[in-house]
Design a protein around this motif. Structure first.
Motif, PDB file in Angstrom:
ATOM      1  N   HIS A 137      34.179  30.156  49.662  1.00 20.36           N
ATOM      2  CA  HIS A 137      35.238  31.139  49.507  1.00 20.36           C
ATOM      3  C   HIS A 137      36.574  30.434  49.714  1.00 20.36           C
ATOM      4  CE1 HIS A 137      33.650  31.367  53.702  1.00 20.36           C
ATOM      5  NE2 HIS A 137      34.889  30.994  53.933  1.00 20.36           N
ATOM      6  N   VAL A 138      37.613  30.994  49.125  1.00 26.00           N
ATOM      7  CA  VAL A 138      38.962  30.443  49.323  1.00 26.00           C
ATOM      8  C   VAL A 138      39.946  31.600  49.502  1.00 26.00           C
ATOM      9  CG1 VAL A 138      38.604  28.308  48.025  1.00 26.00           C
ATOM     10  CG2 VAL A 138      39.415  30.333  46.836  1.00 26.00           C
ATOM     11  N   GLN A 139      41.094  31.272  50.111  1.00 35.55           N
ATOM     12  CA  GLN A 139      42.167  32.243  50.298  1.00 35.55           C
ATOM     13  C   GLN A 139      43.435  31.632  49.707  1.00 35.55           C
ATOM     14  OE1 GLN A 139      42.846  35.146  53.873  1.00 35.55           O
ATOM     15  NE2 GLN A 139      43.470  33.128  54.490  1.00 35.55           N
TER      16      GLN A 139
ATOM     17  N   LYS B 230      45.929  25.876  47.972  1.00 33.11           N
ATOM     18  CA  LYS B 230      46.701  25.872  46.741  1.00 33.11           C
ATOM     19  C   LYS B 230      45.702  25.958  45.577  1.00 33.11           C
ATOM     20  CE  LYS B 230      50.921  25.320  48.344  1.00 33.11           C
ATOM     21  NZ  LYS B 230      51.938  26.375  48.115  1.00 33.11           N
ATOM     22  N   ILE B 231      46.136  26.563  44.457  1.00 28.77           N
ATOM     23  CA  ILE B 231      45.225  26.758  43.328  1.00 28.77           C
ATOM     24  C   ILE B 231      44.684  25.418  42.818  1.00 28.77           C
ATOM     25  CG2 ILE B 231      45.129  27.519  40.894  1.00 28.77           C
ATOM     26  CD1 ILE B 231      47.002  29.862  41.752  1.00 28.77           C
TER      27      ILE B 231
ATOM     28  N   LYS C  38      49.730  33.247  39.884  1.00 26.99           N
ATOM     29  CA  LYS C  38      50.273  31.884  39.856  1.00 26.99           C
ATOM     30  C   LYS C  38      50.892  31.525  41.201  1.00 26.99           C
ATOM     31  CE  LYS C  38      53.750  29.315  37.128  1.00 26.99           C
ATOM     32  NZ  LYS C  38      54.538  28.744  38.218  1.00 26.99           N
ATOM     33  N   ASP C  39      50.627  30.283  41.641  1.00 29.53           N
ATOM     34  CA  ASP C  39      51.415  29.727  42.745  1.00 29.53           C
ATOM     35  C   ASP C  39      52.150  28.507  42.211  1.00 29.53           C
ATOM     36  OD1 ASP C  39      49.652  27.597  42.706  1.00 29.53           O
ATOM     37  OD2 ASP C  39      48.808  27.936  44.698  1.00 29.53           O
ATOM     38  N   ASP C  40      52.721  27.691  43.086  1.00 29.27           N
ATOM     39  CA  ASP C  40      53.532  26.567  42.585  1.00 29.27           C
ATOM     40  C   ASP C  40      52.690  25.391  42.096  1.00 29.27           C
ATOM     41  OD1 ASP C  40      52.591  25.876  45.053  1.00 29.27           O
ATOM     42  OD2 ASP C  40      54.515  25.208  45.874  1.00 29.27           O
ATOM     43  N   THR C  41      51.355  25.547  42.101  1.00 27.36           N
ATOM     44  CA  THR C  41      50.515  24.426  41.642  1.00 27.36           C
ATOM     45  C   THR C  41      49.651  24.779  40.427  1.00 27.36           C
ATOM     46  OG1 THR C  41      48.584  24.991  43.012  1.00 27.36           O
ATOM     47  CG2 THR C  41      50.294  23.634  44.042  1.00 27.36           C
ATOM     48  N   GLY C  42      49.569  26.062  40.059  1.00 29.36           N
ATOM     49  CA  GLY C  42      48.724  26.397  38.915  1.00 29.36           C
ATOM     50  C   GLY C  42      48.465  27.884  38.795  1.00 29.36           C
TER      51      GLY C  42
ATOM     52  N   SER D  62      39.019  26.130  34.038  1.00 30.76           N
ATOM     53  CA  SER D  62      40.110  26.766  34.801  1.00 30.76           C
ATOM     54  C   SER D  62      39.525  27.600  35.937  1.00 30.76           C
ATOM     55  CB  SER D  62      40.923  27.683  33.890  1.00 30.76           C
ATOM     56  OG  SER D  62      41.506  26.921  32.859  1.00 30.76           O
ATOM     57  N   PRO D  63      40.241  27.644  37.096  1.00 30.85           N
ATOM     58  CA  PRO D  63      39.719  28.408  38.240  1.00 30.85           C
ATOM     59  C   PRO D  63      39.714  29.910  37.958  1.00 30.85           C
ATOM     60  CG  PRO D  63      41.913  27.572  38.726  1.00 30.85           C
ATOM     61  CD  PRO D  63      41.513  26.957  37.425  1.00 30.85           C
ATOM     62  N   GLN D  64      38.703  30.569  38.512  1.00 28.77           N
ATOM     63  CA  GLN D  64      38.525  32.004  38.293  1.00 28.77           C
ATOM     64  C   GLN D  64      37.970  32.620  39.572  1.00 28.77           C
ATOM     65  OE1 GLN D  64      35.164  33.530  35.851  1.00 28.77           O
ATOM     66  NE2 GLN D  64      36.742  34.051  34.328  1.00 28.77           N
ATOM     67  N   MET D  65      38.245  33.897  39.787  1.00 29.70           N
ATOM     68  CA  MET D  65      37.687  34.596  40.949  1.00 29.70           C
ATOM     69  C   MET D  65      37.279  35.999  40.503  1.00 29.70           C
ATOM     70  SD  MET D  65      39.457  35.047  44.705  1.00 29.70           S
ATOM     71  CE  MET D  65      39.977  33.358  44.896  1.00 29.70           C
ATOM     72  N   ALA D  66      35.988  36.353  40.738  1.00 30.93           N
ATOM     73  CA  ALA D  66      35.515  37.688  40.361  1.00 30.93           C
ATOM     74  C   ALA D  66      35.605  38.627  41.562  1.00 30.93           C
ATOM     75  CB  ALA D  66      34.078  37.599  39.864  1.00 30.93           C
TER      76      ALA D  66
END
Length: 701
Positions: free
Chosen positions: A61-63, A51-52, A87-91, A126-130
């Motif tokens: 790494h995350v999925q 979850k985010i 967006k998911d249900d957590t952020g 805030s979370p970010q992914m490049a």
């Protein structure tokens, strides 16, 4: 491998000339086969979804499954980037692209759910992914990869990434190669081996090592390919041994005569150990068969290899042959010459020393005596293989610390006689059994695993820098008993990069702590002239100095029975094998000897294992096994022979049981069918021949 796999890599769909050039240069991938054997270096578990809100910045790494909210190209020219939000249900997570912006922007569909995969980061909290990998949730792409729970990761380089040949790009090429040509991968092991060892087929193994559905599939594939790799390596070594036996006839040493008997009964200063007797018997048997002997003699420091070598040489002399012993350094050659001369005494047998330092006048005399056959034992360095050195009848060659000589250098000694001389290779660097079976798999191996009677095990102590005064006190106690001390440093002069005690500082400290006239110090290092080195060595050997401050130049070839203490500064900087060799410079007399390992307060995990191993055991073979676990097989004292350890899947440090298994299997097959001519072995013979085209193994001894 079948014909399609020999195709140049530029002809694979998706490669072309430009990508082919960079694949060749960066990864040495020239053919389809090379690409197939570019195996993943790790696998990423794609079964877990986060979850985010659970994302942490230190995760590799995350999925995540999230719905795309928006996309926008922002900035100008050099700062231009594509930014999207999901967006998911957590952020909410921000997604950023700096390359391929236009193409990515066209493919993104706001409102759709995606699987996002990549390394997370945080920007302003805030979370970010490049540059995430993205698959539409429920798409054919995802379903195709759906079962692929272990994602392969391939080694790449910055240059390859410029051609979109990062791990993902390489994965696509390999997937395309397997889709098109997997059916062309031919089996190279006969059915009876596949059944007996429960091995999966070769094509399946290649599919599943690249794209396993689960850990069980990956283990099966890896085991199959390791078996194949080690099996053909052992088959090659054992076939080479059989071929040498058939090809190279050897002189027969039919008698044990007066030289051997007089030495054994009248001159041998101590009784032989059981291990020495066993090895002499093995050598005696070898030299009676009419086949050239190729034997590796392993023995720990001080185990009595030189005496065994000398007694073997005396058997050769009893049968009318000349002998020689070749060492890698002048120090070691001098040591052998002095040891053998003192053992046989004056007038017993003609013996000479030939090194680069021997003057021309003396050389001419040596050459003459060699050619007329009166010189029976020649000890030396690589000077022994010079063209002008001609023997009348060379029957036995002893090569010490052979891993320091190239294959061609050793082969030159073979050519010094019409019938190739018998070869006895000696090493004081204990080699783990599995490594010996691979590096020296075409040699017979003898081991001296006993120390001479009366030798006490060396006591090894570990002192930290803050215990230096205690170490000085111990040195003074031993010197007061009439003993001598080595102090070894890793460097000659100070290095800006490494915070090490160095030799020059060490001499200054020792001179202050051990002042004249009460104490005298010798200094030896590799930058000194040979004559100066020898002068300082002789002062220490004669007992004129009590302390020798040195670099690792004294690792081999120094024998001072009165030296009872070896102090190794910055011991954590040395490899286990080198520490063991240095420790072997003491413990050569009847008195208790000590090795003190000095280290700084902070030790790496590997450093701590090395120090603890040295303190715990004196067994060189146990030490060598641990050394191989730490450093890998290709690095042990430079023993790697070109091409021998070019292993893609197997690892000698971790696959020891499998190596022993395949060696026994190969031995059993060749015992029944040495030419691999039986119908059930046709496949083996065919693959053995193709794997060995262009290789010349007949000169490796």
């Amino acid at each position: 491998m079948s014909q399609p796999f020999q195709t140049p890599i530029e002809y694979l769909k998706g490669v072309g000339l430009a990508r082919a050039e960079v694949l060749k240069k960066e990864l040495q991938i020239f053919t389809f086969d090379d690409l197939l054997k570019h195996f993943p270096y790790k696998y990423i578990d794609r079964t877990r979804y986060y979850k985010i809100r659970d994302i942490q910045p230190d995760m590799p790494h995350v999925q995540v499954v999230a719905r795309l909210l928006s996309k926008e190209i922002v900035g100008e020219k050099h700062t231009k980037r594509l930014v999207a939000k999901a967006k998911d249900d957590t952020g909410i997570i921000e997604l950023v692209w700096f390359q391929g912006i236009k193409w990515v922007e066209k493919t993104l569909m706001p409102g759709k759910a995606y699987i996002l995969f990549g390394k997370p980061g945080f920007f302003n909290g805030s979370p970010q992914m490049a540059h995430p990998e993205m698959d539409l949730w429920g798409s054919a792409n995802q379903q195709q990869r759906g079962a692929l729970t272990l994602q392969p990761a391939y080694s790449s380089t910055k240059k390859l990434e410029q051609f979109t040949l990062d791990s993902k790009g390489l994965q696509k090429l390999i997937a395309g190669l397997l889709d098109q040509y997997a059916r062309e991968i031919q089996e190279n092991l006969p059915a009876y081996l596949l059944n007996r060892f429960k091995l999966i087929g070769r094509a399946n193994a290649y599919r599943n090592i690249h794209f396993p559905n689960d850990a069980a599939q990956l283990n099966e594939a890896t085991h199959r390919l390791k078996f194949e790799e080690l099996f053909f390596l052992q088959l090659k070594l054992l076939k080479n041994k059989l071929s040498n036996n058939a090809k190279f006839k050897g002189n027969v040493f039919g008698t044990v005569g007066p030289y051997f008997n007089d030495f054994y009964h009248s001159k041998l200063p101590f009784p032989l150990t059981g291990a020495q007797k066993r090895v002499l018997k093995e050598i005696r048997t070898d030299t009676q068969r009419g086949v050239q002997m190729n034997r590796l003699l392993q023995g720990d420091v001080g185990s009595g290899k030189t005496v065994v070598a000398l007694m073997s040489m005396l058997i050769a002399i009893d049968n009318g042959f000349q002998t020689c012993i070749m060492a890698p350094t002048e120090i070691l050659a001098n040591q052998h010459f002095q040891t053998i001369s003192s053992l046989v005494g004056d007038g017993f047998v003609e013996i000479a020393l030939l090194t680069g330092s021997v003057p021309a006048k003396k050389r001419r005399v040596i050459h003459e005596k060699l050619e007329d056959g009166s010189l029976k034992i020649l000890v030396g360095t690589h000077a022994l293989i010079e063209d002008k050195v001609q023997y009348q009848n060379l029957g036995l060659v002893v090569i010490d610390e052979q891993h320091r000589f190239g294959v061609e250098q050793r082969a030159k000694l073979w050519r010094k006689n019409v019938v190739p001389p018998h070869v006895l290779v000696m090493t004081a660097t204990p080699i783990p059994r599995t490594l010996a079976m691979t590096l020296y798999g075409d040699l017979d191996v003898s081991v001296i695993d006993e120390l001479p009677a009366g030798r006490k095990p060396i006591e090894t102590l570990h002192y930290y820098e803050n215990q230096r005064l205690r170490m000085f006190g111990f040195m003074k106690q031993e010197i007061a008993k009439g003993r001598q001390v080595y102090v070894v440093y890793p460097l000659i002069n100070e290095s800006e990069k490494l915070d090490l005690k160095n030799l020059m500082d060490g001499i200054e400290i020792m001179s202050r702590e051990f002042p004249l006239p009460q104490f005298r110090i010798s200094v030896v290092h590799g930058k000194m002239a040979a004559a100066d080195k020898e002068f300082e060595m002789q002062r220490f050997i004669k007992g004129e100095t009590q302390i020798m401050v040195a670099t690792t130049v004294i690792e081999v070839g120094v024998n001072v029975p009165n030296a009872s203490v070896m102090i190794i500064e910055n011991a954590e900087r040395f490899g286990l094998s080198q520490l063991h060799q240095l420790r072997g410079r003491v413990g050569r007399g009847a008195e208790q000897s000590y090795c003190i390992l000095m280290t700084g307060p902070k030790l790496s995990n590997d450093g701590r294992i090395r120090i603890n191993t040295m303190v715990k055991t004196n067994n060189g073979f146990e030490i060598a096994e641990i050394d191989m676990q730490l450093r890998g097989p290709g690095n042990i004292e430079g023993t790697q022979q070109s091409g021998v350890l070019d292993l893609k899947v197997a690892n000698l440090a971790t696959d020891q049981e499998l190596l022993v298994l395949v060696r026994k299997c190969a031995e059993a097959i060749l015992e029944k069918d040495p030419q691999l001519a039986h119908p059930e072995n046709q496949l083996l013979n065919q693959n053995f021949q193709s794997k060995n085209e262009g290789l010349s193994w007949d000169k490796i001894s």
